[in-house]
Design a protein around this motif. Structure first.
Motif, short mmCIF file in Angstrom:
data_model
loop_
_atom_site.label_atom_id
_atom_site.label_comp_id
_atom_site.label_asym_id
_atom_site.label_seq_id
_atom_site.Cartn_x
_atom_site.Cartn_y
_atom_site.Cartn_z
N VAL A 271 61.68 51.79 -51.33
CA VAL A 271 63.06 51.62 -51.77
C VAL A 271 63.64 51.35 -50.49
CG1 VAL A 271 65.25 52.72 -52.45
CG2 VAL A 271 63.06 53.01 -53.86
N LEU A 272 64.54 50.11 -50.33
CA LEU A 272 65.34 49.80 -49.30
C LEU A 272 66.67 50.65 -49.25
CD1 LEU A 272 65.19 48.29 -46.44
CD2 LEU A 272 66.39 46.50 -48.01
N VAL A 273 66.89 51.56 -48.19
CA VAL A 273 68.11 52.28 -47.98
C VAL A 273 68.79 51.87 -46.90
CG1 VAL A 273 69.12 54.73 -47.65
CG2 VAL A 273 67.08 54.11 -48.92
N VAL A 274 70.00 51.16 -47.21
CA VAL A 274 71.00 50.40 -46.37
C VAL A 274 72.16 51.03 -46.22
CG1 VAL A 274 72.11 48.31 -45.99
CG2 VAL A 274 70.07 47.99 -47.22
N ASP A 275 72.29 51.75 -44.82
CA ASP A 275 73.49 52.28 -44.37
C ASP A 275 74.27 51.26 -43.66
OD1 ASP A 275 75.63 53.92 -43.05
OD2 ASP A 275 74.22 55.12 -41.93
N GLY A 276 75.11 50.80 -44.54
CA GLY A 276 76.31 49.83 -44.29
C GLY A 276 77.89 50.40 -43.70
N GLY A 277 77.38 51.71 -43.42
CA GLY A 277 78.73 52.45 -42.98
C GLY A 277 79.88 52.36 -43.99
N GLY A 278 79.71 52.29 -45.03
CA GLY A 278 80.55 52.51 -46.25
C GLY A 278 81.61 51.36 -46.21
#
Length: 167
Positions: free
Chosen positions: A61-68
């Protein structure tokens, strides 16, 4: 996978799960999914997302932290389709996606904070496979994440429920 996987995992493994604060909506056609965590930390730049979904992702699973960020979508239908074709179980975006109608018809799990129609910038910025933190939980590459319509949770080890009895 079971449709309501998270409540069962929380009941069966109460000491092994870390539950993310409620913030995500479920957009993918696969409503329940899980796998090994691969992380990306980026802000309004989905260059690394595009690169990763082009790679084999079976069991991940790709978890992308886009800073919200609510100003750019970090995943759209083309990336979701490529991820699905390459075997990714799902994509979790701490930020926005776009093309939600099309993504909802695909056999891939997608969770995000919201939708927004503007595509992201591509400047080649971001970090791959670094620990990221949002929703009160740290996502560590190589650990495991599970998601369904009830939310998202993380575990240091893979979790497996016994098969349901057919009656």
């Amino acid at each position: 996978m079971r449709l309501d996987l998270l409540p069962d995992l929380c009941d069966a493994f109460p000491d092994d799960v870390r539950v993310v604060e409620p913030m995500f909506s479920c957009y993918g056609g696969r409503l329940s999914y899980g796998g090994e965590i691969v992380t990306i930390k980026c802000f309004e730049d989905n260059s690394l997302v595009k690169e990763q979904v082009a790679l084999p992702g079976e069991g991940k699973v790709l978890v992308v932290d886009g800073g919200g960020s609510m100003r750019h979508a970090l995943c759209g239908d083309l990336m979701a389709e490529q991820a699905m074709s390459n075997g990714w179980e799902g994509i979790i975006v701490y930020g926005c996606i776009r093309d939600a109608g099309l993504i909802g018809e695909m056999d891939i799990g997608v969770h995000a904070l919201a939708t927004f129609p503007v595509k992201s910038n591509r400047r080649g910025l971001g970090d791959l496979n670094v620990p990221v933190r949002f929703g009160g939980v740290e996502f560590i590459p190589g650990q495991y994440v599970y998601a369904d319509m009830n939310g998202v949770l993380v575990s240091a080890k893979p979790l497996e429920l016994p098969e349901e009895d057919e009656e």
